[in-house]
Motif scaffolding. Structure first.
Motif, short mmCIF file in Angstrom:
data_model
loop_
_atom_site.label_atom_id
_atom_site.label_comp_id
_atom_site.label_asym_id
_atom_site.label_seq_id
_atom_site.Cartn_x
_atom_site.Cartn_y
_atom_site.Cartn_z
N ALA A 1 71.38 -35.98 69.09
CA ALA A 1 71.59 -37.16 68.23
C ALA A 1 70.74 -37.07 66.98
O ALA A 1 71.20 -37.36 65.87
CB ALA A 1 71.28 -38.43 69.02
N ASN A 2 69.50 -36.66 67.14
CA ASN A 2 68.60 -36.54 65.99
C ASN A 2 69.07 -35.43 65.05
O ASN A 2 69.01 -35.57 63.82
CB ASN A 2 67.18 -36.27 66.47
CG ASN A 2 66.19 -36.18 65.33
OD1 ASN A 2 65.97 -37.13 64.59
ND2 ASN A 2 65.58 -35.01 65.17
N LYS A 3 69.52 -34.33 65.61
CA LYS A 3 70.04 -33.23 64.80
C LYS A 3 71.26 -33.68 63.99
O LYS A 3 71.43 -33.32 62.82
CB LYS A 3 70.40 -32.05 65.70
CG LYS A 3 70.89 -30.82 64.95
CD LYS A 3 71.20 -29.68 65.93
CE LYS A 3 71.71 -28.45 65.19
NZ LYS A 3 72.05 -27.35 66.14
N CYS A 4 72.08 -34.50 64.62
CA CYS A 4 73.26 -35.04 63.96
C CYS A 4 72.88 -35.88 62.74
O CYS A 4 73.54 -35.82 61.69
CB CYS A 4 74.06 -35.89 64.94
SG CYS A 4 75.20 -37.07 64.18
N LEU A 5 71.81 -36.67 62.85
CA LEU A 5 71.38 -37.49 61.73
C LEU A 5 71.09 -36.63 60.50
O LEU A 5 71.45 -37.00 59.37
CB LEU A 5 70.12 -38.29 62.10
CG LEU A 5 70.31 -39.50 62.99
CD1 LEU A 5 68.96 -40.15 63.29
CD2 LEU A 5 71.26 -40.50 62.34
N GLY A 6 70.44 -35.50 60.71
CA GLY A 6 70.13 -34.63 59.58
C GLY A 6 71.32 -33.89 59.04
O GLY A 6 71.54 -33.83 57.83
N GLU A 7 72.15 -33.34 59.94
CA GLU A 7 73.24 -32.48 59.51
C GLU A 7 74.45 -33.25 59.01
O GLU A 7 75.11 -32.82 58.05
CB GLU A 7 73.65 -31.56 60.66
CG GLU A 7 72.57 -30.55 61.05
CD GLU A 7 73.02 -29.62 62.14
OE1 GLU A 7 74.10 -29.85 62.74
OE2 GLU A 7 72.29 -28.64 62.42
N MET A 8 74.77 -34.39 59.64
CA MET A 8 75.97 -35.14 59.26
C MET A 8 75.69 -36.21 58.21
O MET A 8 76.55 -36.51 57.38
CB MET A 8 76.59 -35.80 60.51
CG MET A 8 77.21 -34.81 61.48
SD MET A 8 77.94 -35.63 62.95
CE MET A 8 79.19 -36.66 62.18
N GLY B 1 72.41 -36.55 56.51
CA GLY B 1 71.34 -36.24 55.59
C GLY B 1 70.09 -37.09 55.75
O GLY B 1 69.32 -37.28 54.81
N VAL B 2 69.88 -37.61 56.97
CA VAL B 2 68.71 -38.45 57.23
C VAL B 2 67.49 -37.56 57.47
O VAL B 2 67.52 -36.67 58.31
CB VAL B 2 68.95 -39.36 58.45
CG1 VAL B 2 67.69 -40.19 58.75
CG2 VAL B 2 70.14 -40.28 58.20
N LYS B 3 66.43 -37.83 56.74
CA LYS B 3 65.21 -37.06 56.91
C LYS B 3 64.35 -37.62 58.05
O LYS B 3 64.44 -38.80 58.38
CB LYS B 3 64.40 -37.08 55.60
CG LYS B 3 65.11 -36.45 54.43
CD LYS B 3 64.26 -36.55 53.17
CE LYS B 3 64.97 -35.94 51.97
NZ LYS B 3 64.15 -36.06 50.73
N GLN B 4 63.54 -36.75 58.59
CA GLN B 4 62.64 -37.16 59.67
C GLN B 4 61.76 -38.33 59.26
O GLN B 4 61.55 -39.27 60.03
CB GLN B 4 61.79 -35.95 60.08
CG GLN B 4 60.85 -36.20 61.24
CD GLN B 4 59.99 -34.99 61.54
OE1 GLN B 4 58.82 -35.12 61.88
NE2 GLN B 4 60.54 -33.80 61.42
N GLU B 5 61.25 -38.28 58.04
CA GLU B 5 60.34 -39.33 57.59
C GLU B 5 61.05 -40.65 57.29
O GLU B 5 60.39 -41.65 57.01
CB GLU B 5 59.57 -38.86 56.35
CG GLU B 5 60.43 -38.34 55.24
CD GLU B 5 60.58 -36.82 55.29
OE1 GLU B 5 60.67 -36.22 54.20
OE2 GLU B 5 60.59 -36.25 56.41
N ASP B 6 62.37 -40.67 57.36
CA ASP B 6 63.13 -41.91 57.19
C ASP B 6 63.74 -42.39 58.50
O ASP B 6 64.61 -43.26 58.51
CB ASP B 6 64.25 -41.71 56.16
CG ASP B 6 63.71 -41.45 54.76
OD1 ASP B 6 62.64 -42.00 54.44
OD2 ASP B 6 64.35 -40.70 54.00
N THR B 7 63.27 -41.83 59.61
CA THR B 7 63.83 -42.14 60.93
C THR B 7 62.86 -42.96 61.77
O THR B 7 61.67 -42.65 61.84
CB THR B 7 64.17 -40.83 61.69
OG1 THR B 7 65.09 -40.06 60.91
CG2 THR B 7 64.79 -41.14 63.05
#
Length: 383
Positions: free
Chosen positions: A127-134, A136-142
């Motif tokens: 799910a977290n990988k999906c946020l970045g790849e689909m 464009g959500v950065k770790q620091e915005d999660t």
């Protein structure tokens, strides 16, 4: 040993709704996935499946908020699936002004496989990988949000993300075994050993717990808060139990205040900046006050303020941020601006509307039986 541990853990913790609360259809024209029930179809919600590294396909939903700068990754409780959580997710996205991704664990809802501790870790990782790849959500915005059993995969992921923005723990557990027995040490067959992981989280942590929780003792949330390195003022809801925290007006307002505070903090690019300067002096005093205080829930929150205030001084180095923290007027403005979709936040009628909305959500939570860990206690005699 590993197989035995996984089997024991599964017996302790996993009770997916049976049958699932939703079915999935694929639109012929667009090829997009949707829930079959028309009441669960919105233009700003994406439904999709993710492949985990353990070979399962899990169902996820992403609620888009065009004005949001932060994204919440929500891990739900034990006796729920995302069909039951659909309206809660969409309402939280609006009221907190965030994007939100919720997902079903392996073996839950229409996700394939069978639930296990290790599978839930793979699920939240996908799910977290999906946020970045689909998206464009950065770790620091999660922001990771773990409810009850969901606190397990939430903290497992949190300790592996050095630049994570924040963590929210809602009625969290110290560990699976500790829900049933007051063990003092983590045993080999225990599950979700949150008590051993919380001190490794270096971002701000908000803990929410009801003082009369009949499923997961209030002591679980309180102890996890005491062990946090980056404490945010907790929300101890006096009289709240495991299934009704959404009914309390303080629940939404405190979440909004937390999101607002997190938005104003600089991105945690250097984890060393997040460590409190004098943590050892903060925890005992605040923990004792929160444990012994019997006044209303707003008083419980006030007792947590000294810890967060002290931490803020170490994090906010500029004069402008210091003034923002000490100015009552500016602080009140930040509280009133937590929901950009609610333009008349300070209006009595509009506030009442928001409260009524979450009253309905609370009734829904109670009606579908989202008690999350209640089944853990039922199996104690069998172990």
């Amino acid at each position: 040993m590993g197989t035995a541990t996984s089997s024991m853990a599964a017996k302790f913790a996993f009770f997916p709704p049976n049958p699932p609360s939703y079915n999935i259809i694929v639109e012929e024209a667009s090829g997009k996935m949707k829930f079959s029930d028309a009441n669960y179809q919105r233009d700003n919600v994406d439904i999709f499946k993710l492949r985990t590294k353990r070979g399962n396909e899990i169902v996820a939903m992403y609620v888009k908020n065009p004005s949001a700068s932060l994204t919440v990754l929500y891990s739900h409780g034990n006796a729920a699936d995302i069909g039951q959580m659909y309206h809660i997710f969409t309402e939280l996205s609006v009221h907190l002004n965030v994007n939100l991704l919720g997902y079903d664990y392996s073996g839950y809802g229409q996700s394939t496989g069978k639930p296990s501790e290790q599978d839930t870790y793979a699920d939240i990782e996908a799910a977290n990988k999906c946020l970045g790849e689909m998206y464009g959500v950065k770790q620091e915005d999660t922001i990771l949000y773990g409810q009850s059993v969901g606190s397990g995969p939430t903290l497992e992921l949190a300790i592996r993300l050095p630049h994570l923005r924040a963590v929210i723990l809602h009625s969290p557990i110290l560990s699976g075994l500790r829900v049933m027995y007051p063990v003092k040490r983590s045993l080999w067959f225990d599950i979700y050993k949150n008590i051993d992981k919380i001190s490794q989280v270096h971002c701000p942590v908000l803990v929410i717990h009801g003082t009369e929780d009949e499923v997961v003792s209030f002591s679980h949330g309180k102890r996890l808060w005491e062990l946090c390195k980056e404490k945010y003022e907790p929300l101890w809801l006096k009289g709240g139990n495991h299934c009704n925290l959404e009914l309390y007006p303080e629940y939404l307002s405190h979440l909004g205040k937390f999101i607002s505070a997190i938005e104003k903090l600089q991105c945690p690019c250097n984890t060393s900046d997040l460590k409190p300067k004098d943590q050892s002096d903060q925890t005992p005093n605040n923990s004792n006050q929160n444990e012994e205080q019997s006044s209303p829930s707003t008083d419980y929150k006030d007792k947590g303020r000294p810890s967060f205030g002290h931490r803020e001084k170490s994090r906010l180095s500029t004069d402008s941020r210091d003034k923002a923290r000490t100015s009552i007027d500016k602080r009140e403005k930040s509280r009133r601006s937590i929901d950009r979709h609610m333009k008349a936040r300070n209006s009595t009628d509009h506030s009442e509307k928001a409260r009524n909305s979450f009253d309905r959500l609370g009734d829904m939570v109670r009606s579908v039986g989202l008690c999350n860990v209640d089944c853990l206690k039922q199996t104690a005699a069998e172990v």
